[in-house]
Design an enzyme around this catalytic site. Structure first.
Site, PDB file in Angstrom:
ATOM      1  N   ASN A   1      40.684  21.343  -8.831  1.00 58.91           N
ATOM      2  CA  ASN A   1      41.727  20.362  -9.132  1.00 58.91           C
ATOM      3  C   ASN A   1      41.296  19.583 -10.373  1.00 58.91           C
ATOM      4  OD1 ASN A   1      43.543  18.230  -9.202  1.00 58.91           O
ATOM      5  ND2 ASN A   1      43.721  18.167  -6.971  1.00 58.91           N
ATOM      6  N   ASP A   2      41.792  20.019 -11.512  1.00 57.91           N
ATOM      7  CA  ASP A   2      41.434  19.414 -12.799  1.00 57.91           C
ATOM      8  C   ASP A   2      41.715  17.925 -12.845  1.00 57.91           C
ATOM      9  OD1 ASP A   2      40.348  21.256 -14.554  1.00 57.91           O
ATOM     10  OD2 ASP A   2      42.297  22.096 -15.096  1.00 57.91           O
ATOM     11  N   CYS A   3      42.527  17.472 -11.926  1.00 60.22           N
ATOM     12  CA  CYS A   3      42.996  16.088 -11.982  1.00 60.22           C
ATOM     13  C   CYS A   3      42.281  15.180 -10.998  1.00 60.22           C
ATOM     14  CB  CYS A   3      44.490  16.058 -11.744  1.00 60.22           C
ATOM     15  SG  CYS A   3      45.344  17.017 -13.002  1.00 60.22           S
TER      16      CYS A   3
END
Ligand code: GLC
Ligand code: GLC
Length: 812
Positions: free
Chosen positions: A484-486
């Site tokens: 999850n890049d975020c």
């Protein structure tokens, strides 16, 4: 509501109106020359790299949407129309666009004149060929004028839309054959050794190469002066914006047809053979390309070759069942999308501008899971390329550039899931091919051959990186983010414009990821198996001990009572826990921990998936988290920056829906696994295209979640890890044909009413004809016969030399 239909026999999606909710696109090209093309003929073309070698100009972020393409205009008296409807948008009497595998066609008519356009990139040439046929269906003769139109990009697409002070003076062209062939040679005078051509196989009655001359300074492509006047100006571009347009006057008797072939090509010359005369480009290779496609027979045979290529490729995995939607996704569109992600990674789509991200380390490793059975040799090279951007400590550049294959230092490293995906990709490759020699390849670190190690050495670095980067709970450190890049737990960004991914300390000493724990258990075991295969039992045993520790941590510190915790933040507070106010449950650890087998025996897995069903499920798919974040959380980063229901903040992030479905198959829940599969599956949601909006033949990255205003709306179609993971899910887990090191394993997990099915699978040079009798069961093989002999267990033992395996499997 539908805007078309599947034509499975033709391997095409047929679009019956140009007014689709969004542009519905296709990809042309299989090797180095690519085009994106929409159902209204929008799109652009590039050679190898969508940023650096862009042939034609596209205008992202423009109005109307989908601005610029390869257009044909037909002037018929006072009526001007386009076979793809855009850009003039004259109402057509009939319209049909077919997107096929690597080609698209249009068949439209206006006032009893029919236009047919076929566009594709041939297998072995760097060009896009368009065959245009005009037919007069009137009782009287027709006098038409046909115009072509492309706008050149000045090669570097990034520079092209920014550096006007230079670019408006550099444009150069040449024209030969009375205007039939137009050469775009901007910057060829200096450092470039390539130019582009747009030629037609007929005499022309006019041409234009200057945009202002063709369109008129105050017009867009929707009302070109030249077309309105019925006559090109013959202007030679000098600076400003070069284009290429041919004018052909066409007289057609009643019932008569005429065909023209247009070739848009990329030509590269040796440094010492750039010119045929001072200032005049060497046209030898261009002429050879144009003459190859100057007649219908050779265009038709190039198309046949392309179609045969796809048929052969797709025959590697073919199902025949009583579920036509499953069959069409598995046999055609899902595998096709996997190939597009192989070619494009995340670079060029209608939502990825082609000038941003290069190849993602984790993205490319995951894409590979979906295409390794199609193109194992190219997958092998891809693995070596990716591993070459790893660092000696096992961490990795998050992205690399396809043209240079070098790591991208702007984004750098510190995404702590990256290393483990290399094990995932390599293991999938070896299980598919049996090719252990790849592990002995010497592979550089950060492209430095002087510090090379074998690929097996790289995998060990990957494994050790996670094993030695753990936090206070014995769980893997998350770094800048995991899958999850975020989820940016070490970022703490307070000012707009700072990158959530690269701001803040790269290596948080505390924040931990339960998702990476799931990955470590799954891919740690796959690493251990590779160690055994290469005779290193001691290393395999050590790996399993390390895995055990993380397994235990996931079941204790990683467990929240009813589901798995998502992470621990930089203050060691739980993320994704009932203790949180918002974001109490996340999908990723539920899917990945269970598919890795964590908590299956302990009963945790069953609970986690129940919680997913209760808290995250919707009619359009499983949301990434709930409740959505309603305010910005400094300690969580980008995940809380999105409005509720979008993207990583409670959107239906399609990429991880198959993890849940796979997890359900691990528990034997065929009904539920298939239900989850269907919710995001394009063929199953074709009927709600007015809600879903994106193409009904491919997956999108995200569907808006229930908190969003436009619940159910798809965004960011085509370039997503969803393609690979849904194919892994349906082909290996639901239909259950899974490659192991010893051979194919057969272990379907299907819904009770799925019915019997047959699969043809090509594997390690042999063909497997697999018949499955379901007997109403969801999972569990009771009898497996291979070439008439019963075998025990699920695996069809692979034997060198056997070319055909006839397999019968009974569920019960
Ligand atoms: C995008 C990225 C992918 C990431 C995902 C979730 O799809 O390409 O790498 O895992 O978003 O943030
Ligand atoms: C992924 C996410 C996106 C984020 C990006 C950053 O693509 O989907 O929301 O901005 O990664 O790299």
């Amino acid at each position: 509501m539908k805007y078309g239909y599947f034509d499975d026999n033709a391997l095409e999606y047929v679009i019956t109106t140009p007014k689709t909710p969004l542009p519905w696109i296709n990809y042309l090209g299989n090797k180095e020359f690519f085009s994106l093309i929409s159902n209204t003929c929008g799109g652009y073309t590039f050679y190898k790299d969508a940023k650096l070698l862009r042939l034609t100009r596209y205008r992202y972020n423009n109005v109307p949407y989908d601005n610029n393409g390869k257009y044909f205009y037909i002037k018929d008296g006072d009526t001007i129309w386009n076979p793809g409807w855009q850009p003039v948008k004259t109402a057509l009497d009939s319209y049909e666009c077919r997107h096929g595998l690597g080609y698209s066609t249009w068949k439209s008519s206006k006032n009893d004149v029919q236009a047919e356009v076929l566009t594709f990139v041939p297998m072995d040439d760097n060009c896009e060929v368009s065959k245009v046929t005009l037919t007069n269906n009137r009782a009287s003769a027709a006098k038409l004028t046909l115009f072509s139109y492309v706008e050149w990009c000045l090669w570097n697409a990034d520079d092209d839309m920014k550096n006007f002070q230079r670019n408006l003076s550099t444009g150069e062209v040449e024209v030969t054959d009375g205007g039939s062939v137009i050469y775009h040679k901007t910057e060829y005078r200096e450092r470039r050794n390539h130019y582009a051509i747009y030629g037609v196989n007929s005499k022309v009655d006019g041409f234009d190469t200057s945009r202002d001359a063709f369109l008129g300074a105050y017009n867009g492509p929707d009302s070109p002066d030249a077309v309105k006047a019925g006559k090109c100006t013959g202007e030679l571009a000098s600076g400003w914006s070069p284009i290429a347009s041919h004018q052909i006057n066409v007289s057609l008797n009643p019932g008569e047809s005429k065909t023209f072939i247009f070739t848009l090509g990329y030509i590269e010359n040796p440094e010492d053979a750039k010119w045929e005369a001072p200032g005049v480009v060497n046209k030898e290779r261009a002429k050879a390309m144009l003459s190859k496609y100057d007649n219908e027979a050779s265009v038709d045979s190039a198309l046949t070759e392309l179609k045969d290529y796809w048929k052969e490729l797709l025959s590697n995995y073919h199902i025949s069942s009583s579920n036509e939607k499953v069959d069409r996704m598995v046999n055609i569109w899902n595998q096709y999308q996997c190939m597009v992600t192989f070619n494009m990674s995340r670079s060029a789509s209608y939502y990825e501008s082609g000038i941003g991200r290069g190849m993602g380390f984790r993205d490319s490793c995951q894409d590979l899971l979906g295409f390794v059975h199609l193109i194992p040799d190219r997958a092998r090279q891809r693995i070596i390329d990716i591993a070459s951007t790893q660092f000696q400590d096992g961490s990795a550049y998050h992205q690399y550039q396809p043209l240079t294959k070098k790591g991208n230092s702007d984004i750098g490293s510190g995404f702590n899931d990256d290393p483990l995906w290399l094990i995932a990709g390599t293991s999938a490759y070896i299980r598919e091919t049996g090719d252990l020699s790849i592990l002995e390849e010497m592979v550089p670190f950060d492209n430095d051959m002087s510090v090379a190690k074998t690929l097996m050495g790289h995998l060990q670095c990957s494994f050790n990186f996670t094993a030695t980067h753990k936090g206070p709970h014995g769980l893997p450190l998350i770094g800048r983010a995991d899958w999850n890049d975020c989820l940016n737990l070490n970022c703490f960004s307070e000012h707009p414009g700072e990158s959530f991914q690269t701001f803040g300390p790269s290596e948080g000493p505390v924040a931990e990821s339960v998702f990476i724990a799931g990955m470590f258990v799954k891919y740690g075991e796959e690493y251990a198996q590779l160690c055994e295969l290469t005779g290193d039992d001691a290393e395999a045993a050590r790996a399993r001990e390390e895995v055990k520790k993380v397994y235990d941590a996931a079941c204790t510190a990683g467990w929240d009572g009813e589901w798995f915790v998502r992470a621990y933040d930089a203050n060691s507070n739980k993320v994704g826990s009932k203790e949180c106010e918002e974001g109490q449950i996340y999908i990723e650890p539920q899917g990945f921990c269970v598919l890795a087998g964590i908590g299956v025996e302990e009963g945790l897995a069953e609970k986690a998936l129940k919680s997913v069903e209760e808290r995250l499920d919707t009619k359009y798919g499983v949301m990434i988290l709930q409740p959505a974040y309603t305010k910005y959380h400094l300690e969580l980063g980008e995940v809380s920056s999105y409005p509720p229901g979008y993207k990583e903040n409670a959107g239906i992030f399609c990429h991880n829906n198959p993890w849940i479905s796979i997890a359900e198959t691990v528990l034997g829940h065929g009904n539920r696994a298939f239900e989850v599969y269907k919710k995001t599956c394009p063929a199953y949601i074709e009927d709600i295209s007015e809600i879903h909006c994106t193409e009904p033949y491919v997956y999108s990255q995200m569907v808006a979640g229930k908190d969003a205003k436009f619940f159910g709306q798809g965004k960011n179609s085509w370039l997503t890890g969803t393609a690979a993971w849904t194919f892994v899910n349906i082909s290996q887990y639901i239909l259950g044909v899974y490659p192991t090191h010893k051979g194919l394993s057969i272990n379907p997990c299907v819904p009770e009413d799925f019915g019997d099915f047959t699969i043809t699978r090509k594997y390690r040079g042999a063909t497997y004809n697999i018949k499955v009798k379901q007997n109403g069961a969801q999972k569990g093989i009771t009898k497996l016969t291979v070439n008439g002999r019963e075998v025990s267990g699920n695996i069809i033992p692979y034997e060198d030399g056997i070319k055909e395996y006839n397999v019968e499997a009974q569920l019960g």
